[in-house]
Motif scaffolding. Structure first.
Motif, short mmCIF file in Angstrom:
data_model
loop_
_atom_site.label_atom_id
_atom_site.label_comp_id
_atom_site.label_asym_id
_atom_site.label_seq_id
_atom_site.Cartn_x
_atom_site.Cartn_y
_atom_site.Cartn_z
N PRO A 56 0.84 -1.21 0.00
CA PRO A 56 0.00 0.00 0.00
C PRO A 56 0.87 1.25 0.00
O PRO A 56 1.91 1.30 0.66
CB PRO A 56 -0.80 -0.13 1.30
CG PRO A 56 0.03 -1.03 2.18
CD PRO A 56 0.71 -1.98 1.25
N LEU A 57 0.43 2.25 -0.76
CA LEU A 57 1.16 3.52 -0.81
C LEU A 57 0.89 4.34 0.45
O LEU A 57 -0.22 4.29 1.00
CB LEU A 57 0.72 4.31 -2.04
CG LEU A 57 1.09 3.71 -3.41
CD1 LEU A 57 0.33 4.41 -4.52
CD2 LEU A 57 2.59 3.79 -3.64
N PRO A 58 1.84 5.16 0.90
CA PRO A 58 3.25 5.19 0.47
C PRO A 58 4.02 4.03 1.09
O PRO A 58 3.64 3.51 2.13
CB PRO A 58 3.73 6.53 0.99
CG PRO A 58 2.93 6.74 2.24
CD PRO A 58 1.58 6.16 1.97
N PHE A 59 5.13 3.65 0.47
CA PHE A 59 5.94 2.57 1.02
C PHE A 59 7.40 2.77 0.64
O PHE A 59 7.73 3.55 -0.25
CB PHE A 59 5.45 1.21 0.51
CG PHE A 59 5.79 0.93 -0.93
CD1 PHE A 59 6.94 0.24 -1.29
CD2 PHE A 59 4.95 1.38 -1.95
CE1 PHE A 59 7.25 -0.01 -2.61
CE2 PHE A 59 5.25 1.14 -3.29
CZ PHE A 59 6.40 0.45 -3.62
N SER A 60 8.25 2.03 1.32
CA SER A 60 9.67 1.96 0.98
C SER A 60 9.96 0.55 0.47
O SER A 60 9.59 -0.43 1.12
CB SER A 60 10.53 2.25 2.21
OG SER A 60 11.90 2.05 1.91
N PRO A 61 10.59 0.39 -0.71
CA PRO A 61 11.00 -0.95 -1.14
C PRO A 61 12.17 -1.45 -0.29
O PRO A 61 12.58 -0.79 0.67
CB PRO A 61 11.39 -0.75 -2.60
CG PRO A 61 11.76 0.68 -2.70
CD PRO A 61 10.95 1.43 -1.68
N GLY A 62 12.72 -2.60 -0.67
CA GLY A 62 13.82 -3.19 0.10
C GLY A 62 13.33 -4.36 0.92
O GLY A 62 12.59 -4.17 1.88
N LEU A 63 13.75 -5.57 0.55
CA LEU A 63 13.17 -6.76 1.17
C LEU A 63 14.18 -7.65 1.90
O LEU A 63 13.83 -8.71 2.39
CB LEU A 63 12.41 -7.59 0.13
CG LEU A 63 13.13 -8.00 -1.15
CD1 LEU A 63 13.96 -9.26 -0.97
CD2 LEU A 63 12.12 -8.21 -2.27
N GLU A 64 15.42 -7.20 2.02
CA GLU A 64 16.47 -8.07 2.58
C GLU A 64 17.45 -7.20 3.37
O GLU A 64 18.27 -6.50 2.78
CB GLU A 64 17.17 -8.78 1.42
CG GLU A 64 17.99 -9.98 1.78
CD GLU A 64 18.56 -10.67 0.56
OE1 GLU A 64 19.07 -11.78 0.73
OE2 GLU A 64 18.52 -10.11 -0.55
N VAL A 65 17.34 -7.22 4.70
CA VAL A 65 18.11 -6.28 5.52
C VAL A 65 18.98 -7.00 6.55
O VAL A 65 18.75 -8.16 6.88
CB VAL A 65 17.17 -5.29 6.27
CG1 VAL A 65 16.28 -4.55 5.29
CG2 VAL A 65 16.34 -6.00 7.33
N ALA A 66 19.95 -6.25 7.05
CA ALA A 66 20.77 -6.70 8.18
C ALA A 66 21.01 -5.51 9.09
O ALA A 66 21.16 -4.38 8.62
CB ALA A 66 22.09 -7.29 7.70
#
Length: 324
Positions: A56-66
């Motif tokens: 859903p908007l608004p959002f931040s992408p990026g699916l793999e974090v440390a």
């Protein structure tokens, strides 16, 4: 916190650095102070609105974090503030903080950097499950890895060699092929200057490829498909070329070929134990020094769009990372 935010799907120009409210952990979640976030092709598709998951908007992408745990939900056990963790977020990773369910966490092994941890699970997991679980790769078989210089392709070369296959790496530059050789490729093929079908047939002495791992699509897929051995298995990983090929079903029939679709993320929903078992083996290999992520470039948070463009242009070898 600062985060790269999408308020309207479409161009990467819509990805802007903003200051937004910090996330808060619910009872079963933790908040991670992010140190690194891997760039994946899915991030580009998510910004465009063409990915199978549409946040859903608004959002931040990026699916793999440390990063490190900075807040722990009231019902969470086994994790504490300060723990170094890796997590899959679905989205929200191109930011200074993210809240994720505690069940999504993995502890970062001693000696693994945040950049390596962020780049590890999706790329290695994709290749590991695709080659082992889906394609049933056997020692001594001929494995062709297309797009061998990319984030997932390079891991397929590395893991294929560990599994005992004879690896033929294909890529569009000699520089990428040189890195593939370092990761265990026995033969290389530059598909900008060589004919894929003819070269595979030449290398395998007419036998053809037992397994083809293809994240590229387009003409690379079509030529590789024509160079398969009887009972060969072709794994469809993605379409980095932007061209989704059509398959002549009569060729599948005549040569008893298997065409295998593979989407790693789907296993989180319907057979998560497959991913758990894979991660255990992969982290064990990392601890033993058998595998090591190849990171070609890092970008600061505000340059996330440039990082995604570098991945889309297929100019990078291995993984691209955004550091926070």
């Amino acid at each position: 916190m600062k985060a790269m935010i999408v308020r309207e799907r479409g161009s990467l120009e819509n990805l802007k650095l903003e200051t937004v409210e910090d996330p808060v952990a619910d009872a079963k979640s933790v908040v991670i102070d992010i140190k690194a976030c891997a760039v994946n092709f899915a991030d580009s598709l998510m910004v465009e609105g063409s990915y199978q998951v549409k946040p859903p908007l608004p959002f931040s992408p990026g699916l793999e974090v440390a990063g490190t745990v900075s807040e722990v939900g009231s019902e969470v056990s086994g994790w504490k503030v300060g723990d170094k963790v890796q997590a899959l977020t679905n989205w929200g990773g191109f930011a200074e903080k993210v809240a994720v369910p505690a069940k999504s966490l993995c502890a970062i092994p001693t000696g693994m950097s945040y950049e390596e941890a962020a780049s590890f699970v999706v790329a290695y997991g994709t290749s590991h499950v695709a080659l082992g679980y889906r394609a049933r790769l056997q020692p001594g078989e001929w494995l062709v890895v297309n797009g061998a210089g990319g984030g997932v392709g390079l891991t397929a070369v590395e893991l294929g060699a560990i599994m005992g296959a004879r690896v033929i790496a294909t890529a569009g530059s000699d520089e990428k092929l040189a890195i593939a050789c370092e990761k265990g490729a026995e033969f290389t093929l530059n598909y900008r200057t060589e004919n894929i079908r003819d070269r595979i047939k030449e290398i395998t002495e007419g036998k053809g490829a037992n397994v083809v791992y293809d994240p590229v699509g387009g003409d690379v897929f079509r030529q590789s498909f024509r160079a398969m051995a009887p009972e060969g298995r072709m794994i469809v990983i993605g379409f980095a070329s932007g061209d989704i090929p059509q398959v002549p079903a009569n060729h599948l029939l005549v040569k008893n070929i298997e065409l295998i679709g593979f989407y790693w993320g789907a296993y989180k929903e319907f057979k998560n134990q497959v991913l758990v078992d894979s991660a255990v083996e992969l982290f064990d290999w990392y601890k033993k020094g058998a595998i090591k992520p190849h990171i070609s470039a890092t970008y600061p948070l505000e340059k996330t769009a440039d990082a995604i463009r570098a991945l889309r242009a297929r100019t990078s070898a291995g993984k691209v990372i955004v550091t926070i």
